[in-house]
Design a protein around this motif. Structure first.
Motif, PDB file in Angstrom:
ATOM      1  N   UNK A 176       1.460  -0.954  -0.179  1.00 41.41           N
ATOM      2  CA  UNK A 176       0.040  -0.246   0.233  1.00 41.41           C
ATOM      3  C   UNK A 176       1.134   1.294  -0.077  1.00 41.41           C
ATOM      4  N   UNK A 177       1.962   0.927   0.646  1.00 44.86           N
ATOM      5  CA  UNK A 177       3.162   2.734   0.714  1.00 44.86           C
ATOM      6  C   UNK A 177       3.243   2.830  -0.998  1.00 44.86           C
ATOM      7  N   UNK A 178       4.377   1.502  -0.905  1.00 43.06           N
ATOM      8  CA  UNK A 178       3.904   1.814  -2.534  1.00 43.06           C
ATOM      9  C   UNK A 178       2.974   2.252  -3.468  1.00 43.06           C
ATOM     10  N   UNK A 179       1.383   1.528  -3.439  1.00 45.63           N
ATOM     11  CA  UNK A 179       0.718   1.968  -4.399  1.00 45.63           C
ATOM     12  C   UNK A 179       0.166   4.229  -3.973  1.00 45.63           C
ATOM     13  N   UNK A 180       0.336   4.068  -2.920  1.00 49.78           N
ATOM     14  CA  UNK A 180      -0.057   5.633  -2.130  1.00 49.78           C
ATOM     15  C   UNK A 180       1.001   6.047  -2.215  1.00 49.78           C
ATOM     16  N   UNK A 181       2.111   6.096  -2.015  1.00 48.04           N
ATOM     17  CA  UNK A 181       3.100   6.605  -2.125  1.00 48.04           C
ATOM     18  C   UNK A 181       4.572   7.070  -3.151  1.00 48.04           C
ATOM     19  N   UNK A 182       4.369   5.624  -4.310  1.00 44.06           N
ATOM     20  CA  UNK A 182       5.214   5.312  -4.589  1.00 44.06           C
ATOM     21  C   UNK A 182       6.512   5.798  -4.181  1.00 44.06           C
ATOM     22  N   UNK A 183       6.669   4.950  -3.126  1.00 43.33           N
ATOM     23  CA  UNK A 183       7.609   4.470  -2.286  1.00 43.33           C
ATOM     24  C   UNK A 183       8.222   2.528  -3.241  1.00 43.33           C
ATOM     25  N   UNK A 184       9.575   2.510  -3.420  1.00 39.95           N
ATOM     26  CA  UNK A 184       9.631   1.232  -3.794  1.00 39.95           C
ATOM     27  C   UNK A 184       9.109  -0.063  -2.963  1.00 39.95           C
ATOM     28  N   UNK A 185       8.510  -1.630  -3.604  1.00 41.69           N
ATOM     29  CA  UNK A 185       8.568  -2.649  -2.320  1.00 41.69           C
ATOM     30  C   UNK A 185       8.657  -3.185  -1.230  1.00 41.69           C
ATOM     31  N   UNK A 186      10.156  -2.653  -1.652  1.00 45.02           N
ATOM     32  CA  UNK A 186      11.133  -4.022  -1.441  1.00 45.02           C
ATOM     33  C   UNK A 186      11.413  -3.559  -0.325  1.00 45.02           C
ATOM     34  N   UNK A 187      11.735  -1.717  -0.586  1.00 40.04           N
ATOM     35  CA  UNK A 187      12.465  -0.547   0.224  1.00 40.04           C
ATOM     36  C   UNK A 187      11.429  -0.484   1.439  1.00 40.04           C
ATOM     37  N   UNK A 188       9.964  -0.972   0.889  1.00 39.93           N
ATOM     38  CA  UNK A 188       8.978  -0.341   1.842  1.00 39.93           C
ATOM     39  C   UNK A 188       9.120  -1.611   3.239  1.00 39.93           C
ATOM     40  N   UNK A 189       9.234  -2.921   2.291  1.00 33.59           N
ATOM     41  CA  UNK A 189       9.163  -4.134   2.912  1.00 33.59           C
ATOM     42  C   UNK A 189      10.907  -4.485   3.961  1.00 33.59           C
ATOM     43  N   UNK A 190      11.624  -3.399   3.842  1.00 30.10           N
ATOM     44  CA  UNK A 190      12.774  -3.626   4.649  1.00 30.10           C
ATOM     45  C   UNK A 190      12.643  -2.934   6.304  1.00 30.10           C
ATOM     46  N   UNK A 191      11.306  -1.546   5.978  1.00 26.99           N
ATOM     47  CA  UNK A 191      11.242  -1.152   6.560  1.00 26.99           C
ATOM     48  C   UNK A 191      10.440  -1.926   8.011  1.00 26.99           C
ATOM     49  N   UNK A 192       9.490  -2.488   7.126  1.00 25.15           N
ATOM     50  CA  UNK A 192       8.606  -3.363   8.550  1.00 25.15           C
ATOM     51  C   UNK A 192       9.501  -4.182   8.691  1.00 25.15           C
ATOM     52  N   UNK A 193      10.164  -4.636   7.936  1.00 20.52           N
ATOM     53  CA  UNK A 193      10.826  -6.070   8.591  1.00 20.52           C
ATOM     54  C   UNK A 193      12.082  -5.383   9.701  1.00 20.52           C
ATOM     55  N   UNK A 219      -3.433  -7.460  -6.316  1.00 18.37           N
ATOM     56  CA  UNK A 219      -1.966  -6.718  -6.858  1.00 18.37           C
ATOM     57  C   UNK A 219      -0.851  -7.172  -5.989  1.00 18.37           C
ATOM     58  N   UNK A 220      -0.820  -7.605  -4.470  1.00 16.84           N
ATOM     59  CA  UNK A 220      -0.019  -8.781  -4.602  1.00 16.84           C
ATOM     60  C   UNK A 220       1.298  -9.560  -5.564  1.00 16.84           C
ATOM     61  N   UNK A 221      -0.436 -10.351  -6.143  1.00 16.08           N
ATOM     62  CA  UNK A 221       0.463 -10.097  -7.241  1.00 16.08           C
ATOM     63  C   UNK A 221       1.386 -10.253  -8.385  1.00 16.08           C
ATOM     64  N   UNK A 222       1.734  -9.123  -7.947  1.00 15.18           N
ATOM     65  CA  UNK A 222       2.087  -8.648  -9.091  1.00 15.18           C
ATOM     66  C   UNK A 222       3.417  -7.928  -8.462  1.00 15.18           C
ATOM     67  N   UNK A 223       3.790  -8.930  -7.491  1.00 17.78           N
ATOM     68  CA  UNK A 223       5.050  -8.888  -6.200  1.00 17.78           C
ATOM     69  C   UNK A 223       6.151  -8.811  -7.602  1.00 17.78           C
ATOM     70  N   UNK A 224       6.108  -9.921  -8.295  1.00 13.17           N
ATOM     71  CA  UNK A 224       7.420 -10.191  -9.013  1.00 13.17           C
ATOM     72  C   UNK A 224       7.312  -8.900 -10.449  1.00 13.17           C
ATOM     73  N   UNK A 225       6.928  -8.181 -10.696  1.00 15.15           N
ATOM     74  CA  UNK A 225       7.364  -7.248 -11.549  1.00 15.15           C
ATOM     75  C   UNK A 225       7.218  -6.033 -10.340  1.00 15.15           C
ATOM     76  N   UNK A 226       7.023  -6.298  -9.298  1.00 17.61           N
ATOM     77  CA  UNK A 226       8.288  -4.761  -8.455  1.00 17.61           C
ATOM     78  C   UNK A 226       9.383  -4.959  -8.646  1.00 17.61           C
ATOM     79  N   UNK A 227       9.731  -6.489  -8.168  1.00 14.91           N
ATOM     80  CA  UNK A 227      11.577  -7.401  -7.928  1.00 14.91           C
ATOM     81  C   UNK A 227      12.214  -6.667  -8.624  1.00 14.91           C
ATOM     82  N   UNK A 228      11.743  -6.688 -10.590  1.00 11.62           N
ATOM     83  CA  UNK A 228      12.572  -6.060 -11.457  1.00 11.62           C
ATOM     84  C   UNK A 228      12.302  -5.074 -11.764  1.00 11.62           C
TER      85      UNK A 228
END
Length: 351
Positions: free
Chosen positions: A113-130, A342-351
Motif C-alpha cells: 500500500x505504501x508503494x501504491x499510495x506514495x510511489x515507494x519501492x515495494x522492497x524498500x518499504x518491506x525492509x522498513x517493516x522488517x 495486487x500482491x500477485x504483481x510483486x514479481x513485476x515489482x522486483x524487476x
C-alpha cells in the motif's frame, strides 16, 4: 464451470494446498472449542466490566497510532516524507489482514500500500517493516528474559518455567550478540553490504543481477542501521510499545474480574500471547487462547474461567485491530480485494 476447472490440456488444475490448510486448521480449532462447556458463558459475560473493555479497545487503537509513529521514525534517515493518512492506511490494513489471513502476510500488504499510495519501492518499504519486526522481536526477548529473571512466578508454574529459565542465559547471550551486531553495522555500514553480497554467492549467475538489485532495494529499508542513534531510538520505542501492550492486558484482566498483585502476570501473559502469534492460525485463534489459559492456570485460575477470559481478550484485540483498517479503507475507498490481487504483481515489482 468446466473451463475454469480444466487447464489447456483438459486435465484438472492442481489445487494449491496453501488455500486449504487454513480451513482445515480452523476445523480442528472449532472442534477443540466445542469440547468445552459454554453453558455458563452468559453468566460470566454479565459480570464483565464493559466500560473497561471499551477503554481497552480505545487504548489498543492508540497503540496502533504509536506503531505508525515508530514506522515513520524508520523512514526518517531515508529522507522520505509520507502523508500520515497513507501510513495509517497501510499499517492498519496490514493489521486487518493479519487478523484474517494466517502467516502474518499483513506486512506485505503494508509495504504494498505504501508503494501504491506514495510511489515507494515495494522492497524498500518491506525492509522498513522488517526493521520494525527486528526491533520488536529483540525487545520482546529482552522482556521475556527480564520476567524470567524476576522469578516471581507461582509454585504451580515454577516447574514449567524452570526448564525455560535454564535457557534464559543462552537467549540472553544471543540477544546481546544480536544487539552488538546491530551497533557494529552503525560503525561500519559497508560491513552489512559485504555480508549481503556474501549471501548472494550461492545464487546462480543468471539470477544474480535481478537478485542483487532486489537485495539493494531491500537494503535501503534498513538504512537506519547506519545510525546508532536511530537504532537506540528504535529499540526504546519497541520497549515502550511492549509496556503499553502489557498495560492493555492488565486492563482486560481487570475487566474480566481477574485481579492479580502487581503487573508481572499481565506482562507474563503478554509474552506468552506474543510468542503464540508466531504460530500461523487464522486470526491467531487457538494458539492465543492456549497461551493465555496456560499462564492463568499458573495463578490458580480454573481452566473454564481462563478460557472465558481468553475469549474476551481475543475479541477485544480482534475488534481494535480490524476496525481502524476497515475505517481507513472506507475513507480511502480502497477495494481490499484489489489490494490482495495486487500482491500477485510483486514479481513485476522486483524487476
Amino acid at each position: 464451470m468446466q473451463k475454469n476447472s480444466l487447464n489447456k490440456r483438459g486435465k484438472f488444475k492442481k489445487i494449491n494446498i496453501a488455500w486449504l490448510w487454513p480451513f482445515l486448521l480452523s476445523g480442528f480449532i472449532l472442534y477443540a472449542f466445542l469440547r468445552h462447556d459454554f453453558s455458563a458463558i452468559t453468566n460470566v459475560y454479565q459480570q464483565i466490566a464493559w466500560p473497561l473493555i471499551c477503554l481497552s479497545v480505545g487504548f489498543n487503537i492508540f497503540i496502533l497510532y504509536f506503531r505508525v509513529y515508530k514506522w515513520a521514525i524508520i523512514f526518517k534517515p531515508m529522507n522520505r516524507r509520507f502523508t500520515y493518512f497513507n501510513m495509517c492506511l497501510s499499517l492498519f490494513t496490514g493489521g486487518l489482514v493479519n487478523m484474517v489471513i494466517p502467516a502474518r502476510v499483513g506486512g506485505l500488504v503494508q509495504a504494498f500500500l505504501i508503494r501504491e499510495k506514495e510511489n515507494e519501492n515495494f522492497l524498500t518499504a518491506l525492509g522498513t517493516v522488517a526493521m520494525i519486526r527486528i526491533f520488536d522481536s529483540i525487545m520482546l526477548v529482552f522482556f521475556g528474559i527480564l520476567i524470567l529473571l524476576i522469578r516471581n512466578i507461582p509454585q504451580a508454574g515454577d516447574e514449567y518455567f524452570q526448564s525455560i529459565f535454564k535457557t534464559a542465559g543462552t537467549a540472553g547471550l544471543f540477544l546481546a550478540l544480536l544487539v552488538m551486531i546491530l551497533f557494529a553495522f552503525t560503525k561500519s555500514p559497508k560491513t552489512l553490504d559485504k555480508l549481503i553480497y556474501l549471501l548472494l554467492v550461492p545464487v546462480p549467475n543468471r539470477f544474480k543481477p535481478g537478485t542483487k538489485n532486489a537485495v539493494g532495494r531491500f537494503r535501503e529499508g534498513l538504512i537506519c542501521l547506519n545510525f546508532a542513534g536511530y537504532v537506540c531510538l528504535g529499540l526504546l520505542l519497541s520497549l515502550i510499545f511492549w509496556l503499553l501492550c502489557g498495560v492493555n492486558v492488565f486492563i482486560l484482566l481487570k475487566a474480566t474480574g481477574l485481579e492479580f498483585e502487581g503487573m508481572l502476570p499481565s506482562f507474563l501473559i503478554l509474552v506468552a500471547q506474543a510468542f503464540s502469534m508466531g504460530i500461523p492460525a487464522p486470526a491467531n485463534i487457538g494458539p492465543y487462547h492456549a497461551a493465555t489459559v496456560t499462564v492463568l492456570s499458573f495463578y490458580g485460575v480454573p481452566a473454564q474461567s481462563a478460557l472465558y477470559a481468553a475469549i474476551v481478550m481475543h475479541a477485544a484485540m480482534f475488534i481494535s485491530n480490524t476496525l481502524p483498517g476497515l475505517f481507513y479503507l472506507w475513507l480511502d475507498k480502497t477495494p481490499i480485494l484489489e489490494t490482495l490481487k495486487g500482491l500477485k504483481d510483486v514479481n513485476q515489482t522486483l524487476r
